[in-house]
Every structure is written in structure tokens, then in C-alpha cells.
Design an enzyme around this catalytic site. Sequence first.
Site, mmCIF file in Angstrom:
data_model
loop_
_atom_site.group_PDB
_atom_site.id
_atom_site.type_symbol
_atom_site.label_atom_id
_atom_site.label_comp_id
_atom_site.label_asym_id
_atom_site.label_seq_id
_atom_site.Cartn_x
_atom_site.Cartn_y
_atom_site.Cartn_z
ATOM 1 C CB VAL A 62 -5.614 1.564 6.501
ATOM 2 C CG1 VAL A 62 -4.234 0.949 6.402
ATOM 3 C CG2 VAL A 62 -6.671 0.491 6.607
ATOM 4 C CB CYS A 63 -8.864 6.030 7.459
ATOM 5 S SG CYS A 63 -7.794 7.466 7.241
ATOM 6 C CE LYS A 64 -11.822 8.650 -0.544
ATOM 7 N NZ LYS A 64 -13.101 9.295 -0.926
ATOM 8 C CG MET A 90 -7.884 1.787 2.701
ATOM 9 S SD MET A 90 -6.897 0.265 2.561
ATOM 10 C CE MET A 90 -7.694 -0.561 1.182
#
Length: 111
Positions: A62-64, A90
Site C-alpha cells: 500500500v501507499c497513498k 490508503m
Amino acid sequence: MNIPTVAITGVPDPLPEGLVVLDVREDDEWRAGHVEGAVHIPLGDLGERVAEVPTDQQVLVVCKVGGRSARATGWLAQRGVEAVNLDGGMLEWEGAGRPMVSEDGEAPRVV
């Protein structure tokens, strides 16, 4: 290369045992809010810290938004890790009301 990707609707809630969440965001993003129990390795550090990524379990990256995590997923997959990118990152996690924790004393949030 085709990047393995899953939508938030395809991620079990609660997360199953044996699924590792790898958060590749920067430190300030991590402190603001992340998945409890996730492994935090910023994308720029992944090459030197790859030994910290389990190779015997599925890894949800995951990242933003999903761009950095897609890059990490492709790189990890080339090294034999069963990695899957979270589409929407996210922001989608938070939008779906999934639980998060913070490290800065404030309510968890995505920055």
C-alpha cells in the site's frame, strides 16, 4: 509486466492471518495513519531493506493512491515475492472505513 492488483472490496475484513501489509509511504505519511501491524519500508529504502519482506506469505502493498505501491509490487514480484498492489491505496482503505492507527497522537488519517 502486469502488476497484480486488488480493489479494497477484494481485501478481506478483517485481514486474514498470514497476510502481510507492506506500507511503502514516507515516514510522515506513516505516522499520520496506517494499517495496524503493517510493515513500514519507504519505497526509497526497499532495495536495501528487502530482506525484511516475508517471502513465504502473501504481501499486500500500500501507499497513498497506488502508484508507489504498484512500483514496489512489480519489483517484489520479480524477486519471487507474492505481492499484490492495493488499487487506490490508503485513500481507498480510509474511504472504506477500514481501521487505522496513528503514531502522532492524533486521530488516524491519510496525508
